[in-house]
Design an enzyme around this catalytic site. Structure first.
Site, PDB file in Angstrom:
ATOM      1  CG  LEU A  64      -2.109  -0.910   0.988  1.00  0.00           C
ATOM      2  CD1 LEU A  64      -2.925  -1.001   2.558  1.00  0.00           C
ATOM      3  CD2 LEU A  64      -2.905  -0.337   0.110  1.00  0.00           C
ATOM      4  CB  VAL A  94       5.251 -11.014  -2.552  1.00  0.00           C
ATOM      5  CG1 VAL A  94       4.194 -12.274  -2.597  1.00  0.00           C
ATOM      6  CG2 VAL A  94       6.388 -11.312  -3.306  1.00  0.00           C
ATOM      7  CD  GLU A 146      -7.315 -18.070   8.209  1.00  0.00           C
ATOM      8  OE1 GLU A 146      -7.891 -17.725   8.954  1.00  0.00           O
ATOM      9  OE2 GLU A 146      -6.468 -19.227   8.118  1.00  0.00           O
ATOM     10  CG  HIS A 205      -5.413  -6.649   4.883  1.00  0.00           C
ATOM     11  ND1 HIS A 205      -5.575  -5.487   4.899  1.00  0.00           N
ATOM     12  CD2 HIS A 205      -4.181  -6.874   4.648  1.00  0.00           C
ATOM     13  CE1 HIS A 205      -4.301  -4.797   4.883  1.00  0.00           C
ATOM     14  NE2 HIS A 205      -3.488  -5.568   4.820  1.00  0.00           N
TER      15      HIS A 205
END
Length: 140
Positions: free
Chosen positions: A43, A66, A71, A74
């Site tokens: 970001l 990367v 889960e 995000h």
């Protein structure tokens, strides 16, 4: 000789080492100079490129990092917003190669990062140099 800034999100060090090796090799093979700066995550890559571009010290940029699906939601935010930020900068006329991998797992990342396999770091560097050449052709 162009001056290329590599901006890397160094969250996965072993994967970034591979991306960096490919990017640096491609830039050097083309006869250009490079520097590398590190940011915390994907970001932050577009912001770092934007800040560096204001200095006027660089002709092109390579974004590396990367993002591996986890889960939570995000992954989508990081993958989408980092790509959106980089795309906005390219539309402003910056020559950027986007080598931020967005993958499902580490095996996919390794295959894409290794210079002797998919070499996405090298491909991103070549894309940045191609966009620089195009910008120069159009006098932008």
């Amino acid at each position: 000789m162009a001056r290329v800034l590599i901006v890397e999100a160094r969250f996965y060090e072993h994967l970034n080492d591979l991306l960096l090796a490919g990017a640096r090799a491609a830039i050097e093979a083309a006869g250009h100079a490079h520097e590398t700066v590190t940011v915390p995550g994907a970001l932050e890559v577009p912001a770092a490129i934007s800040m560096a571009s204001e200095s006027g010290d660089y002709d092109a940029f390579v974004a590396l990092g990367v993002v591996i699906r986890g889960e939570t939601y995000h992954f989508e935010i990081v993958a989408g917003e980092s790509a959106r930020g980089i795309m906005a900068l390219t539309l402003d006329g910056l020559a950027i190669g986007n080598g931020i991998l967005t993958v499902e797992n580490e095996a996919q990342a390794l295959a894409r990062a290794r210079p002797d396999e998919k070499d996405k770091g090298g491909e991103a560097a070549k894309a940045a140099l191609a966009m620089l050449a195009l910008r120069e052709r159009f006098g932008a």
